[in-house]
Scaffold this motif. Structure first.
Motif, short mmCIF file in Angstrom:
data_model
loop_
_atom_site.label_atom_id
_atom_site.label_comp_id
_atom_site.label_asym_id
_atom_site.label_seq_id
_atom_site.Cartn_x
_atom_site.Cartn_y
_atom_site.Cartn_z
N LYS A 192 0.85 -1.18 0.00
CA LYS A 192 0.00 0.00 0.00
C LYS A 192 0.90 1.25 0.00
N ASP A 193 0.48 2.26 -0.71
CA ASP A 193 1.19 3.54 -0.76
C ASP A 193 2.62 3.43 -1.29
N GLN A 194 2.87 2.49 -2.18
CA GLN A 194 4.20 2.33 -2.78
C GLN A 194 4.52 3.56 -3.65
N PRO A 195 5.72 4.11 -3.55
CA PRO A 195 6.06 5.25 -4.42
C PRO A 195 5.97 4.88 -5.90
N ALA A 196 5.52 5.84 -6.70
CA ALA A 196 5.37 5.57 -8.13
C ALA A 196 5.68 6.84 -8.93
N VAL A 197 6.17 6.63 -10.15
CA VAL A 197 6.34 7.76 -11.08
C VAL A 197 5.07 7.84 -11.91
N PHE A 198 4.47 9.02 -11.97
CA PHE A 198 3.20 9.19 -12.69
C PHE A 198 3.38 9.84 -14.05
N TRP A 215 5.14 24.92 -18.70
CA TRP A 215 5.41 23.47 -18.77
C TRP A 215 4.87 22.75 -17.53
N ILE A 216 5.09 23.37 -16.35
CA ILE A 216 4.62 22.78 -15.09
C ILE A 216 3.08 22.70 -15.10
N VAL A 217 2.43 23.79 -15.55
CA VAL A 217 0.96 23.83 -15.60
C VAL A 217 0.45 22.75 -16.56
N ASN A 223 -2.40 15.62 -15.77
CA ASN A 223 -2.54 14.62 -14.71
C ASN A 223 -3.69 14.97 -13.75
N ASN A 224 -4.51 15.96 -14.17
CA ASN A 224 -5.67 16.38 -13.36
C ASN A 224 -5.30 16.75 -11.93
N ILE A 225 -4.23 17.51 -11.80
CA ILE A 225 -3.80 17.96 -10.47
C ILE A 225 -3.68 19.48 -10.53
N LYS A 226 -4.06 20.15 -9.42
CA LYS A 226 -3.83 21.59 -9.35
C LYS A 226 -2.37 21.80 -8.94
N LYS A 285 1.52 14.76 -4.14
CA LYS A 285 2.47 14.31 -5.15
C LYS A 285 3.63 15.30 -5.21
N ILE A 286 4.77 14.82 -5.67
CA ILE A 286 5.96 15.67 -5.78
C ILE A 286 6.26 15.88 -7.26
N LEU A 287 6.58 17.10 -7.61
CA LEU A 287 7.04 17.37 -8.97
C LEU A 287 8.49 17.84 -8.90
N LEU A 288 9.38 17.06 -9.52
CA LEU A 288 10.78 17.45 -9.57
C LEU A 288 11.02 18.28 -10.83
N VAL A 289 11.61 19.44 -10.66
CA VAL A 289 11.93 20.29 -11.82
C VAL A 289 13.45 20.38 -11.86
N THR A 290 14.07 19.72 -12.84
CA THR A 290 15.53 19.64 -12.83
C THR A 290 16.12 20.32 -14.08
N GLU A 291 17.37 20.71 -13.94
CA GLU A 291 18.10 21.21 -15.11
C GLU A 291 19.55 20.79 -15.01
N TYR A 292 20.19 20.61 -16.17
CA TYR A 292 21.61 20.26 -16.21
C TYR A 292 22.31 21.24 -17.15
#
Lengths: 305, 86
Positions: A192-198, A215-217, A223-226, A285-292
């Motif tokens: 239950k509640d296993q982490p997942a990439v959506f 892009w974030i919006v 994904n129907n998330i605010k 949920k977590i949104l990672l915003v990365t740059e290299y």
């Protein structure tokens, strides 16, 4: 995209092994028992192979349907040794070992050979998007029905590569690092509640603050998330502009910056960090915003399934 | 000959990354390949060919002789003594 459950994580960095967020004993002699194999392995090969083997230690070889690895720089120490040998010996009498071990797929190949895994085996070397490319492929493999997909990222730093990166000005905003991260991915889980990439998306080329907001919006919408319901983590140099983006995104108190050590596949270590952070969040949920290097950008949406 | 055997042991340890082996652990008459000795393999054979060429100027012209020459540290030393150019 269907959720991709992360059923196991494993990290080796700074001579420390961390499995599912818990520190464990790192004994290369125990993990890679054959001394003949071990003696040929450079530091990064040892780190990567040991990390991958620990990640799948409880799985039968026939239950692993894919091994997908990512590396931006490859096995640098062996590559340097091989190139130095070309110069020193006037392109003659080259030692075979560094050449064999310097190939980008050394680690994925060695894991497969050591465990007798005959399934899909691919390595991505797409600079700063190597790990993201591997993650996208892994998600597609899982969507096609593959089980226990081993996904890994490996990069090392050497004295000469650090020097070159410093001279190119690539270290002005970052601190260089290295590491090995592996994950086991599945379409389903009994936990239950296993982490997942959506969701995951990538972009190349410099992104402005407005581009990032848009892009974030876009990702939140599909994904129907605010956006206000997300923990948004801005990685490295993006953490310096997080407040500007926060204003443009609208009300959200769950925005933070995170500075990690930098190497082409550092996103894998950030994903590991975010998975540990998820354990303290029940619903968000977590949104990672990365740059290299202001060239490669990614958005990774994860949560608990 | 003894001096050359000790030098060869050092070169094998360094070039083949035999990290867990000391010169004293290597029996000069024991087989280098297969069971009962150092357990070296075909990639190591290529590395030894490079040691002979680079360090002693010796090129093995007849591959059929390889098995005899590469049998032990002692046979290597004997071959080097008989054929050394550097």
């Amino acid at each position: 995209m269907k959720p991709v459950y992360i059923t196991r994580t494993c990290q080796i960095a700074n001579d420390q092994l961390v499995m599912d967020g818990v520190e464990a004993v790192l004994d290369y002699k125990e993990i890679i028992a054959d001394p003949a194999l071990r003696r040929r392995m450079s530091r990064i090969v040892k780190m990567g192979v040991a990390c991958g083997l620990k990640c799948i230690e409880e799985l039968a070889p026939e239950s692993i349907d894919a091994i997908i690895t990512a590396t931006g720089f490859g096995c640098l120490a062996d590559t340097e040794k091989f190139i130095e040998s070309i110069v020193a010996n006037s392109e003659r009498l080259l030692n075979p070992t560094p050449f064999i071990q310097s190939t980008f797929n050394t680690i994925g190949g060695q894991i497969a050979l050591l465990r007798g895994i005959h399934s899909y085996n691919v390595t991505y070397a797409h600079r700063g998007l190597s790990f993201e490319s591997a993650l996208i492929d892994a998600a597609m493999q899982v969507a096609e029905g593959k089980k226990n997909v081993l996904l890994g990222a490996i990069d090392e730093i050497t004295a000469s590569s650090a020097d070159i990166q410093r001279r190119l000005g690539m270290t002005r905003e970052y601190e260089l690092g290295e590491g090995a991260n592996f994950f086991v991915l599945n379409a389903t889980t009994s936990v239950k509640d296993q982490p997942a990439v959506f969701d995951i998306d990538t972009r190349s080329g410099k992104q402005t603050e407005d581009n990032l907001v848009e892009w974030i919006v876009e990702m939140a919408d599909r994904n129907n998330i605010k956006t206000s319901d997300l923990w948004i983590i801005f990685i490295n140099s993006l953490s310096d502009i997080k407040n500007n983006i926060k204003e443009k995104l609208g009300p959200n108190n769950n925005i933070m910056g995170y500075k990690s050590l930098i190497y082409p596949t550092f996103t894998a270590s950030v994903l590991d960090y975010a998975i540990n952070m998820l354990m303290g969040l029940t619903k968000m949920k977590i949104l990672l915003v990365t740059e290299y290097q202001h060239i490669n950008y990614s958005l990774i949406l994860l949560g608990r399934g | 000959m003894e001096e050359l055997i000790e030098k060869l042991k050092g070169e094998l340890i360094a070039e083949l990354n035999l990290e867990e082996v000391t010169p004293a652990d290597i029996d000069a008459e024991a087989p280098l390949f297969g069971d009962g000795g150092l357990g070296l393999d075909s990639i190591d054979a290529l590395e030894i060919i490079l040691i002979l060429e680079r360090n002693y100027g010796i090129k093995i012209e007849n591959p059929a002789q390889g098995k005899e020459i590469f049998y032990s540290v002692k046979t290597l030393a004997e071959y080097i003594t008989a054929n050394q150019k550097k």
